[in-house]
Design an enzyme around this catalytic site. Structure first.
Site, mmCIF file in Angstrom:
data_model
loop_
_atom_site.group_PDB
_atom_site.id
_atom_site.type_symbol
_atom_site.label_atom_id
_atom_site.label_comp_id
_atom_site.label_asym_id
_atom_site.label_seq_id
_atom_site.Cartn_x
_atom_site.Cartn_y
_atom_site.Cartn_z
ATOM 1 N N GLU A 100 -9.591 -10.014 11.475
ATOM 2 C CA GLU A 100 -9.122 -8.984 10.539
ATOM 3 C C GLU A 100 -10.320 -8.288 9.902
ATOM 4 O O GLU A 100 -11.365 -8.915 9.664
ATOM 5 C CB GLU A 100 -8.230 -9.607 9.461
ATOM 6 N N ARG A 115 44.544 40.538 -6.680
ATOM 7 C CA ARG A 115 43.453 40.982 -7.544
ATOM 8 C C ARG A 115 44.017 42.002 -8.520
ATOM 9 O O ARG A 115 45.144 42.501 -8.332
ATOM 10 C CB ARG A 115 42.338 41.624 -6.721
ATOM 11 N N ARG A 123 0.813 -1.222 0.000
ATOM 12 C CA ARG A 123 0.000 0.000 0.000
ATOM 13 C C ARG A 123 0.848 1.275 0.000
ATOM 14 O O ARG A 123 0.334 2.367 -0.184
ATOM 15 C CB ARG A 123 -0.949 -0.020 1.218
ATOM 16 N N ALA A 148 32.118 38.840 3.890
ATOM 17 C CA ALA A 148 30.952 38.502 3.069
ATOM 18 C C ALA A 148 31.389 37.952 1.714
ATOM 19 O O ALA A 148 32.314 38.468 1.097
ATOM 20 C CB ALA A 148 30.100 39.749 2.867
HETATM 21 C C1 UD1 Z 1 -1.687 -6.169 11.276
HETATM 22 C C2 UD1 Z 1 -2.625 -7.102 12.068
HETATM 23 C C3 UD1 Z 1 -3.864 -6.315 12.487
HETATM 24 C C4 UD1 Z 1 -3.440 -5.114 13.314
HETATM 25 C C5 UD1 Z 1 -2.414 -4.238 12.564
HETATM 26 C C6 UD1 Z 1 -1.833 -3.235 13.520
HETATM 27 C C7 UD1 Z 1 -2.297 -9.387 11.248
HETATM 28 C C8 UD1 Z 1 -2.835 -10.476 10.384
HETATM 29 N N1 UD1 Z 1 -2.988 -8.239 11.273
HETATM 30 O O1 UD1 Z 1 -2.351 -5.826 10.081
HETATM 31 O O2 UD1 Z 1 -4.724 -7.146 13.284
HETATM 32 O O3 UD1 Z 1 -4.590 -4.351 13.643
HETATM 33 O O4 UD1 Z 1 -1.328 -5.045 12.078
HETATM 34 O O5 UD1 Z 1 -0.929 -2.377 12.884
HETATM 35 O O6 UD1 Z 1 -1.279 -9.565 11.875
HETATM 36 N N2 UD1 Z 1 5.116 -8.937 7.984
HETATM 37 C C9 UD1 Z 1 6.089 -9.900 7.850
HETATM 38 N N3 UD1 Z 1 5.842 -10.982 7.057
HETATM 39 C C10 UD1 Z 1 4.664 -11.141 6.396
HETATM 40 C C11 UD1 Z 1 3.673 -10.158 6.525
HETATM 41 C C12 UD1 Z 1 3.927 -9.060 7.323
HETATM 42 O O7 UD1 Z 1 7.165 -9.803 8.431
HETATM 43 O O8 UD1 Z 1 4.517 -12.175 5.696
HETATM 44 C C13 UD1 Z 1 5.394 -7.757 8.796
HETATM 45 C C14 UD1 Z 1 5.316 -6.460 8.025
HETATM 46 O O9 UD1 Z 1 6.598 -6.084 7.545
HETATM 47 C C15 UD1 Z 1 4.810 -5.468 9.056
HETATM 48 C C16 UD1 Z 1 4.055 -6.317 10.059
HETATM 49 O O10 UD1 Z 1 4.419 -7.669 9.800
HETATM 50 O O11 UD1 Z 1 5.861 -4.819 9.726
HETATM 51 C C17 UD1 Z 1 2.533 -6.160 9.930
HETATM 52 O O12 UD1 Z 1 2.133 -6.481 8.608
HETATM 53 P P1 UD1 Z 1 1.045 -5.617 7.847
HETATM 54 O O13 UD1 Z 1 0.866 -6.213 6.491
HETATM 55 O O14 UD1 Z 1 1.353 -4.199 7.959
HETATM 56 O O15 UD1 Z 1 -0.250 -5.972 8.714
HETATM 57 P P2 UD1 Z 1 -1.615 -5.120 8.815
HETATM 58 O O16 UD1 Z 1 -2.437 -5.402 7.646
HETATM 59 O O17 UD1 Z 1 -1.290 -3.725 9.127
HETATM 60 CA CA CA Z 2 0.560 -2.520 9.327
#
Ligand code: UD1
Ligand code: CA
Length: 463
Positions: free
Chosen positions: A157, A425, A16, A365
Site C-alpha cells: 500500500e 371564459r 474521503r 400554447a
Molecule cells: C484498495 C487496495 C489498493 C488498490 C485500490 C484500487 C487494499 C488494502 N488496497 O485501496 O491496493 O490499489 O483499492 O482501487 O485492498 N471495503 C470493505 N470493507 C472494509 C474496507 C473496504 O468492504 O473493511 C470495500 C470498500 O467498500 C471498497 C473496497 O473495499 O469498495 C476498497 O476499499 P478502499 O478503502 O476504497 O481501498 P483503497 O484504499 O482504495
Molecule cells: Ca478505493
C-alpha cells in the site's frame, strides 16, 4: 461459469467522500457505483455472487436486492479492511473453485477484461492473479512488486511503500482472481496492520508466494481500475464513463453533432438514426426510437420517445411519459406521467401531468392540466383529434372527447363530449367609441392629482 464465485466488497465507509452516503451508493451515470460493478459481475454468469456490506448496510442491502436479487449479502461488522471483508464472505462461498474479488468503488471495469484475467489465471495455474493498472497519477494505489521474471510477489500500500516502489506506476487495480482453497488456507494468517487495525487483502500476495503458490498478472487500461475515493475522483469517473458511452452510441449510428455536451444515464437507449442535438440531459429510464429527434436543452427522464417523434428545444419530460410515433413536444413543455398518442402535438408552453392525449390531438400554447388539488392527483383524458385552444386550464379529473374543440382561454371543469365545442371564459364586451372617452377621463385625473401632493405616478390608480 460453473466454478466461479464473485465477491464484491461494499462495506467501506468512504471517509474521503466526506459525506454520510455509503460510498458505493454514490451515483455514476444516474445509478449507484455498486450497480455498475454488479452489472459487470453478472455478465460473467458466476455460480455465486456475494456482496459484503457494512457501513450503511440497510441501504446497500436494499440496493443489492434491486440490482441483483440473486446475490447473497453478508455483513462485515466492524469494517476492518479488505482482507477482513473477504474473511466475512468465506462462509457464503463454495469450498473450492475460483474466486473473483471486485471492489464496489471501481465502476469502469469491463467484463471482457475480467474474462481475460480469468483466462490468464487458469492458463498460468496461478493461485493469485492481479489486475494491474498504470494510472497517470498513481497516488494512493497499492504498488505491485515484481520478481526478476516479472511475476508479482507483493502488493504494498502506498503509505507503506519505500521510495523506489512508490516511483513505480504499476498499481493494484483492485481486482483479484484467487484459488478458493488457497484463500481458505492462507487468509486466516493475515495480520492487522498496527496503525489502523486493518487486514489488507493485498497482503495475500506475499503470503501466497511464501507458501509456494503461483501468481500472475494482467494489465488493463488504467481507466478500468480507477476507484472513486473522493468527490473529484467521482467526477473524473463520470467524465470517462460519459465519453465511453457516447463513443459507443456514435459507433452504433446515433447522430450527435456535439456529443461532449450530451449527458447520458447508465440505461439510456437511443436507436441508430435518432438525432440528439447539443446540450441534452438524459436521466434514468429513457428510450429513444429510430429517427426521433431530441432538440437542444431538453431534459428527459423515465420516458419513451418513439420513432419519428420530436422533442424540444427546451422540453422537460418526466417519468411515466410517452411521446408516440410522430408526436411533437415543443419548447417549454413539461410532461409528467403523460402519454401523447401518435402524431399528437403540444408545441408551446404547456404542463401535461397525469394525462392521456389521443392520436392527432392538438394542445394549444399555454394549456395546463390542473392535476393536483392540493391533496391528490387526478387524470385528464383528451381524445384523438381533439383541439384544445391556447391558454386553457383542464381541471382534473376531466375528459375531452374525441374530435372536441375547447375554446382558447377556457377553464374546463366538466367533461366535454365527442365532437362538442366547449367555451368557458368571460364573455367579451365591446363598447363602440368608448376609448377616447376613457382616455380623456384618465388625463383629467392625472392633471388634478399632479397639482396636489405631487404623489400621483404612472403606477397609481387609473380608474
Ligand atoms: C484498495 C487496495 C489498493 C488498490 C485500490 C484500487 C487494499 C488494502 N488496497 O485501496 O491496493 O490499489 O483499492 O482501487 O485492498 N471495503 C470493505 N470493507 C472494509 C474496507 C473496504 O468492504 O473493511 C470495500 C470498500 O467498500 C471498497 C473496497 O473495499 O469498495 C476498497 O476499499 P478502499 O478503502 O476504497 O481501498 P483503497 O484504499 O482504495
Ligand atoms: Ca478505493
Amino acid at each position: 461459469m460453473r466454478d466461479l464465485a464473485v465477491v464484491v466488497l461494499a462495506a467501506g465507509k468512504g471517509t474521503r467522500m466526506r459525506n454520510d452516503r455509503p460510498k458505493v451508493l454514490h451515483p455514476l451515470a444516474g445509478v449507484p457505483l455498486l450497480a455498475h460493478v454488479l452489472t459487470t459481475a453478472r455478465a460473467l454468469a458466476p455460480a455465486r455472487l456475494v456482496v459484503v456490506v457494512g457501513h450503511g448496510a440497510a441501504a446497500v442491502t436494499e440496493a443489492v436486492g434491486r440490482i441483483a436479487p440473486e446475490a447473497r449479502v453478508v455483513r462485515q461488522e466492524p469494517q476492518r479492511g479488505t482482507g477482513h471483508a473477504v474473511q466475512a464472505a468465506l462462509p457464503a462461498l463454495p469450498a473450492t473453485g475460483t474466486l473473483l474479488v471486485l471492489y464496489g468503488d471501481t465502476p469502469l471495469l469491463r467484463p471482457a477484461t475480467l474474462r481475460r484475467l480469468l483466462e490468464t489465471h487458469r492458463d498460468a495455474g496461478a493461485a493469485v492473479t492481479l489486475l494491474a493498472i498504470r494510472p497517470a497519477d498513481p497516488a494512493a494505489y497499492g504498488r505491485i512488486r515484481l520478481d526478476a521474471e516479472g511475476r508479482p510477489v507483493a502488493i504494498v500500500e502506498a503509505r507503506h511503500a519505500p521510495p523506489e516502489l512508490l516511483a513505480s506506476d504499476l498499481c493494484n487495480g483492485g481486482v483479484m482472481a484467487l484459488d478458493l482453497a488457497v484463500v481458505r488456507r492462507l487468509l486466516p494468517d493475515l495480520r492487522p496492520h498496527p496503525e489502523k487495525g486493518e487486514i489488507y487483502l493485498t497482503d495475500l500476495v506475499a503470503r501466497a508466494v511464501a507458501a509456494g503458490s503461483g501468481t500472475a498478472l494482467v494489465e488493463a487500461p488504467f481507466e478500468e481500475g480507477l476507484g472513486a475515493n473522493a468527490q473529484a475522483e467521482l467526477v473524473e469517473l463520470e467524465r470517462r464513463w460519459q465519453r465511453r458511452r457516447r463513443a459507443e452510441l456514435l459507433a452504433a449510428g446515433v447522430v450527435m453533432p456535439a456529443p461532449e455536451t450530451v449527458h447520458l444515464a447508465a440505461d439510456t437507449e437511443i436507436a441508430p438514426g435518432a438525432v440528439v442535438e447539443p446540450y441534452v440531459v438524459f436521466g434514468p429510464g429513457v428510450r429513444i426510437g429510430a429517427g426521433a429527434r431530441v432538440r437542444s436543452f431538453s431534459h428527459l427522464e423515465g420516458v419513451r420517445v418513439e420513432a419519428g417523434a420530436e422533442v424540444g428545444p427546451f422540453a422537460r419530460l418526466r417519468p411515466g411519459s410517452l411521446v408516440a410515433e410522430g408526436a411533437k413536444v415543443g419548447n417549454f413543455v413539461e410532461l409528467k406521467n403523460a402519454r401523447l398518442g401518435p402524431g399528437a402535438k403540444a408545441n408551446h408552453l404547456s404542463y401535461l401531468g397525469d394525462a392521456e392525449v389521443g392520436a392527432g390531438a392538438n394542445i394549444g400554447a399555454g394549456t395546463i392540466t390542473c392535476n393536483y388539488d392540493g391533496v391528490a392527483k387526478h387524470p385528464t383524458h383528451i381524445g384523438a383529434d381533439a383541439f384544445v385552444g391556447s391558454n386553457s386550464a383542464l381541471v382534473a379529473p376531466v375528459r375531452v372527447g374525441r374530435g372536441a374543440i375547447v375554446g382558447a382561454g377556457s377553464v374546463i371543469t366538466r367533461d366535454v363530449p365527442e365532437e362538442a365545442l366547449a367555451v368557458a371564459r368571460g364573455r367579451q364586451e365591446v363598447r363602440e367609441g368608448m376609448a377616447p372617452v376613457l382616455r380623456e377621463r384618465f388625463r383629467h385625473r392625472r392633471a388634478t392629482a399632479g397639482s396636489g401632493a405631487g404623489s400621483a405616478s404612472e403606477g397609481g390608480d387609473r380608474r
